[in-house]
Structures are given as C-alpha cells and as structure tokens.
Design a protein around this motif. Structure first.
Motif, PDB file in Angstrom:
ATOM      1  N   ALA A 170       0.979  -1.432  -0.092  1.00 38.14           N
ATOM      2  CA  ALA A 170       0.240  -0.308  -0.139  1.00 38.14           C
ATOM      3  C   ALA A 170       0.925   1.092   0.401  1.00 38.14           C
ATOM      4  CB  ALA A 170      -0.886   0.084   1.282  1.00 38.14           C
ATOM      5  N   ALA A 171       0.071   2.167  -0.568  1.00 38.81           N
ATOM      6  CA  ALA A 171       1.392   3.342  -1.168  1.00 38.81           C
ATOM      7  C   ALA A 171       1.264   4.063   0.505  1.00 38.81           C
ATOM      8  CB  ALA A 171       0.449   4.489  -2.026  1.00 38.81           C
ATOM      9  N   VAL A 172       0.843   4.110   0.692  1.00 35.72           N
ATOM     10  CA  VAL A 172       1.176   4.762   2.301  1.00 35.72           C
ATOM     11  C   VAL A 172       1.820   4.269   3.656  1.00 35.72           C
ATOM     12  CG1 VAL A 172      -0.827   3.643   3.662  1.00 35.72           C
ATOM     13  CG2 VAL A 172      -0.062   5.596   3.892  1.00 35.72           C
ATOM     14  N   LEU A 173       2.146   3.042   2.839  1.00 37.72           N
ATOM     15  CA  LEU A 173       3.745   2.732   3.872  1.00 37.72           C
ATOM     16  C   LEU A 173       4.679   2.840   3.305  1.00 37.72           C
ATOM     17  CD1 LEU A 173       1.811  -1.040   3.936  1.00 37.72           C
ATOM     18  CD2 LEU A 173       1.653   0.606   5.490  1.00 37.72           C
ATOM     19  N   HIS A 174       4.814   3.673   2.199  1.00 39.79           N
ATOM     20  CA  HIS A 174       5.965   3.241   1.718  1.00 39.79           C
ATOM     21  C   HIS A 174       6.454   5.155   0.773  1.00 39.79           C
ATOM     22  CE1 HIS A 174       6.455  -0.539   0.989  1.00 39.79           C
ATOM     23  NE2 HIS A 174       5.397  -1.257   1.058  1.00 39.79           N
ATOM     24  N   TYR A 175       5.926   5.657   0.691  1.00 36.91           N
ATOM     25  CA  TYR A 175       5.158   6.969   0.571  1.00 36.91           C
ATOM     26  C   TYR A 175       4.386   8.133   0.872  1.00 36.91           C
ATOM     27  CZ  TYR A 175       6.699   4.309  -3.406  1.00 36.91           C
ATOM     28  OH  TYR A 175       7.733   3.698  -4.002  1.00 36.91           O
ATOM     29  N   ALA A 176       4.185   8.001   1.829  1.00 40.08           N
ATOM     30  CA  ALA A 176       3.490   8.437   3.519  1.00 40.08           C
ATOM     31  C   ALA A 176       2.482   9.670   3.257  1.00 40.08           C
ATOM     32  CB  ALA A 176       4.139   9.348   3.690  1.00 40.08           C
ATOM     33  N   GLN A 177       1.540   9.356   2.335  1.00 37.63           N
ATOM     34  CA  GLN A 177       0.342   9.675   1.641  1.00 37.63           C
ATOM     35  C   GLN A 177      -1.153   9.876   2.317  1.00 37.63           C
ATOM     36  OE1 GLN A 177      -0.022   8.664  -3.003  1.00 37.63           O
ATOM     37  NE2 GLN A 177      -0.825  10.730  -2.349  1.00 37.63           N
ATOM     38  N   GLU A 178      -0.956  10.864   3.614  1.00 35.11           N
ATOM     39  CA  GLU A 178      -2.117   9.863   5.020  1.00 35.11           C
ATOM     40  C   GLU A 178      -1.565  12.100   5.328  1.00 35.11           C
ATOM     41  OE1 GLU A 178      -2.796  10.459   8.958  1.00 35.11           O
ATOM     42  OE2 GLU A 178      -0.586  10.992   7.940  1.00 35.11           O
ATOM     43  N   ILE A 179      -3.008  12.020   5.558  1.00 36.78           N
ATOM     44  CA  ILE A 179      -3.363  13.421   5.937  1.00 36.78           C
ATOM     45  C   ILE A 179      -4.578  13.024   7.359  1.00 36.78           C
ATOM     46  CG2 ILE A 179      -2.951  14.656   4.889  1.00 36.78           C
ATOM     47  CD1 ILE A 179      -6.102  14.601   3.349  1.00 36.78           C
ATOM     48  N   PHE A 180      -4.352  13.862   7.968  1.00 38.67           N
ATOM     49  CA  PHE A 180      -5.591  13.220   9.217  1.00 38.67           C
ATOM     50  C   PHE A 180      -6.315  15.021   9.357  1.00 38.67           C
ATOM     51  CE2 PHE A 180      -1.823  14.049  11.503  1.00 38.67           C
ATOM     52  CZ  PHE A 180      -1.585  14.356  12.602  1.00 38.67           C
ATOM     53  N   GLU A 181      -6.675  15.213  10.617  1.00 39.37           N
ATOM     54  CA  GLU A 181      -8.338  16.184  10.807  1.00 39.37           C
ATOM     55  C   GLU A 181      -7.856  15.637  13.048  1.00 39.37           C
ATOM     56  OE1 GLU A 181      -8.496  19.255  11.203  1.00 39.37           O
ATOM     57  OE2 GLU A 181      -7.770  19.681   9.296  1.00 39.37           O
ATOM     58  N   GLY A 182      -8.519  16.883  13.271  1.00 38.60           N
ATOM     59  CA  GLY A 182      -8.852  16.767  14.926  1.00 38.60           C
ATOM     60  C   GLY A 182      -9.932  17.861  15.122  1.00 38.60           C
ATOM     61  N   LEU A 183     -11.125  16.968  15.390  1.00 38.90           N
ATOM     62  CA  LEU A 183     -12.267  18.444  16.306  1.00 38.90           C
ATOM     63  C   LEU A 183     -12.907  17.630  17.540  1.00 38.90           C
ATOM     64  CD1 LEU A 183     -14.691  18.696  13.609  1.00 38.90           C
ATOM     65  CD2 LEU A 183     -13.122  17.016  13.647  1.00 38.90           C
ATOM     66  N   LYS A 184     -13.358  17.428  17.783  1.00 43.80           N
ATOM     67  CA  LYS A 184     -14.272  17.629  19.195  1.00 43.80           C
ATOM     68  C   LYS A 184     -15.418  17.786  19.441  1.00 43.80           C
ATOM     69  CE  LYS A 184     -11.010  18.907  22.467  1.00 43.80           C
ATOM     70  NZ  LYS A 184     -10.535  19.390  23.434  1.00 43.80           N
ATOM     71  N   ALA A 185     -16.882  17.311  19.893  1.00 47.27           N
ATOM     72  CA  ALA A 185     -17.769  17.118  19.776  1.00 47.27           C
ATOM     73  C   ALA A 185     -18.607  17.041  21.241  1.00 47.27           C
ATOM     74  CB  ALA A 185     -18.597  15.281  19.555  1.00 47.27           C
ATOM     75  N   TYR A 186     -19.126  17.720  21.739  1.00 52.96           N
ATOM     76  CA  TYR A 186     -19.428  18.347  23.018  1.00 52.96           C
ATOM     77  C   TYR A 186     -21.537  17.827  23.221  1.00 52.96           C
ATOM     78  CZ  TYR A 186     -15.399  21.508  21.508  1.00 52.96           C
ATOM     79  OH  TYR A 186     -14.238  21.471  20.815  1.00 52.96           O
ATOM     80  N   ARG A 187     -21.542  17.541  24.339  1.00 51.77           N
ATOM     81  CA  ARG A 187     -22.926  17.339  25.145  1.00 51.77           C
ATOM     82  C   ARG A 187     -23.194  18.850  25.603  1.00 51.77           C
ATOM     83  NH1 ARG A 187     -25.744  13.156  25.061  1.00 51.77           N
ATOM     84  NH2 ARG A 187     -24.189  12.036  24.099  1.00 51.77           N
ATOM     85  N   HIS A 188     -24.481  19.518  24.650  1.00 47.49           N
ATOM     86  CA  HIS A 188     -24.682  20.419  25.399  1.00 47.49           C
ATOM     87  C   HIS A 188     -25.508  20.220  26.765  1.00 47.49           C
ATOM     88  CE1 HIS A 188     -23.732  23.800  22.677  1.00 47.49           C
ATOM     89  NE2 HIS A 188     -22.503  23.399  22.911  1.00 47.49           N
TER      90      HIS A 188
END
Length: 364
Positions: free
Chosen positions: A72-90
């Motif tokens: 898999a290409a990600v294991l060799h050429y690091a094509q990977e992105i991500f995000e981070g956000l949160k869910a809040y209970r009101h």
C-alpha cells in the motif's frame, strides 16, 4: 457556521452495527476516566475513492483493524492526512461540534498539498453526523469531557511506483477524552529546538500530515530529557514557528496579540477563533514573523507580558518557561489567554451564546 454546497447529493451510507458493542454499563465505566486516545467507540466511518469511481461505498461499520496490502502506497510514500475536532454534549442533551467546516477545508488543503483527492465539505460533515447517529451515547456528559473525532485519509493502492496513488480510504474514528488538565490549567516549560526543523519553506508544514508529527518526535524526546513539557521550532531565518502540536501567541503590554505567520505553520482553527474573540474585545491582532530575539528581548524588557500555546486538545496552555542551550527564561504569566479560553470553551459547551454561528449540531 458557513453554509455548505447543498447541490451536492448526500451519500447513501450502509450501516453495519457492531454486534460486540460494549454495554451501557461498560461504556459508563469507561467514561469515568477516559484519558485521551486510548478508548474508542464501537463504530467507524469508511469511504473509498478511486480514479474511476470517485467517492463511493460509504459505510458505518464496527471499529476494528484495517486490512492493507504490504505494498500500500501509504506505507512507502506517506500519503496520509488527518484532522482533529471534538463533539460536545450541551446541557439540553444535544451534541454539537465546533467549526467543522474549517476542518473540512483544511483537510482539503492538506489533500491538495499531498496530491490526494479532496473530500467535499458536505461529505466530511455527513460523516460526522453518520458516526454520531450510532455512537452518540459515547459523547460524555461530564464537564470538560468531549468525544474527540479523528478523520483521516490514506493511500491504499498497492504499488511501488513513485506517483500519486489511484485509490484512497477516508475514515473517521472517535475517542472519548477527559479534561486535558487534571487539577486545573498549569503553565508548561518549552525547549527551544535549534538542531531540528519541523518543516521547511515550500514543504508540508501547513498540511496536517503524519510526517510533520513524526519529524517532531525526536526533538520532543530531547525536550523531555531537558526537563521540558514541549518543544518549539524555528525556521531557517531564526523566526519562531510553532510547538510540536500547537500554535503560539505572544501578548504585548499594550494588549496586542502577535502570532507567527509562515507558509510552513499549520493554520490553527483554535488559534484563529481565539484571535477573533480577542479582536471582538477591541484588541489588536498581528500575524507576522517573530524572531527568537524579539521573543527573548520582549520578555526581558517587559514588552511581552504573556505567552501561550493553543490547539484543539488543550485549547490554551500558558507557557511558564523557555529553555535552550545555556539559558532559561521565565515567562510572564497573564490572564488574557485563560480568559479567552474560558470564553471559547463556554461557546463550545453551550454555556455562552454562539453569536458567530460556530456550532454545528450533529444529532439533529
């Protein structure tokens, strides 16, 4: 929140329930002390993309291992992105997240930089809603607890040629998170990394990709060895960039907030929101290069009255000390950063009116 393109048809998600999902009693026990990033909800989102098929096969499925070819290409050429956000209970039981349109657009920019397909904003938002539809009970009810949402995308095509992959997977997982600070917010000490760079001009510093964080791990380990909590990086010209995982803000004695500006710095959504709230208070905001000399001289002269770091996880973290080879500068502790933190978290948790339309309901 900014309205999305409603002309784009929604995806038709297939939902497979996790037959081994934890019981309500087990979940309640796990939520008593969730920590961060070690407990995961029962389900995950998975959407495929290919050159021929575009975005297809959207599904919610049991959380579990991902099957990948060793080529898999990600294991060799690091094509990977991500995000981070949160869910809040009101307080009314509703589940909200904060400015997810900004996360969707930043993920698109990251994808563009790494030659990956751009997930449409509406599909990004729909993936959040689809996961909450099955794992909503995982959103904690206690104060300062959240459900951390981690969207990510990687190249899955099996090939060893050096080119953009033709197949990708977008996933979304979720992890309940406790309060970042136990016993209240505490100032941190920062180690100045002068032997390592987080990113270079023209590089991937503005993209939220795993490689940027991998390159920060060794200097972060060095910071621990020096008795520091975090590491701060400089660019090739000696200007301050950011910490290993947070942006940095300087407060001047006239109330001006200054944050480093560079094409190799991650465009922080938390930072941008804090600066907007500060501007609403009538405070001046500057985005510009900040040299290490300006930082140290400003603290020594009293022109800089506060320094804080900011990011999704901690929101605001006061900086109490800057250490480097042969020096240690105590940092002035002020009240503005924590005041902005309180205002922002009050909006996120529904304790203060959201006059800007930053909140986005996930369970309706």
């Amino acid at each position: 929140m900014t309205t999305t393109d409603t002309t784009l048809p929604s995806l038709d998600f297939a939902v497979t329930k996790n037959l081994a999902a934890v019981s309500a009693a087990q979940r309640a026990e796990l939520l008593e002390n969730p920590g961060f990033g070690t407990i995961f909800t029962d389900h995950m989102v998975d959407i495929c993309w290919s050159v021929k098929g575009g975005w297809h096969r959207p599904r919610v499925q049991p959380f579990g291992p991902i099957s990948l070819s060793p080529a898999a290409a990600v294991l060799h050429y690091a094509q990977e992105i991500f995000e981070g956000l949160k869910a809040y209970r009101h307080a009314d039981g509703g589940i909200y997240t904060f400015r997810p349109d900004q996360n969707a657009r930043r993920m698109q920019r990251s994808a563009r930089r790494l030659a990956m397909p751009e997930l449409p904003e509406e599909y990004f938002l729909q993936s959040l809603r689809e996961l909450i539809a099955v794992d909503g009970p995982w959103v904690p009810e206690k104060a300062d607890q959240t459900l951390y949402l981690r969207p990510f995308m990687f190249a899955k095509e099996a090939f060893l040629g050096v080119r953009p992959a033709h197949k990708y997977t977008y996933c979304l997982i979720a992890s309940p998170a406790g309060s970042y600070f136990t016993g209240g917010v505490k100032p941190v000490s920062i180690w100045l990394s002068e032997n390592y760079a987080r990113a270079a001009k023209g590089g991937t510093g503005a993209a939220k990709t795993g490689g940027n964080y991998a390159s920060s791990l060794l200097p972060q380990a060095e910071a621990y060895e020096k008795g520091c909590d975090q590491v701060v990086f400089l660019d090739a010209d000696g200007n301050v960039e950011e910490l290993g995982g947070m942006n940095i803000v300087f407060v001047k004695k006239d109330g001006t907030l200054v944050t480093p500006a560079s094409d190799s710095i991650l465009d922080g959504i938390t930072r941008n929101s804090l600066l907007e709230l500060a501007a609403d208070r009538g405070l001046a905001v500057e985005r510009r290069a900040v040299s290490l000399a300006e930082w140290r001289d400003g603290v020594a002269s009293g022109d800089i009255t506060e320094v804080f770091a900011c990011g999704t996880a901690a929101v605001v973290t006061p900086i109490g000390a800057l250490k480097g080879e042969g020096f240690e500068d105590a940092q002035p502790l002020g009240e503005l950063g924590l005041s902005l933190r309180e205002e922002l978290t009050d909006i996120q948790y529904g304790r203060r009116e959201d006059t800007k339309g930053w909140l986005y309901r996930l369970d309706a």
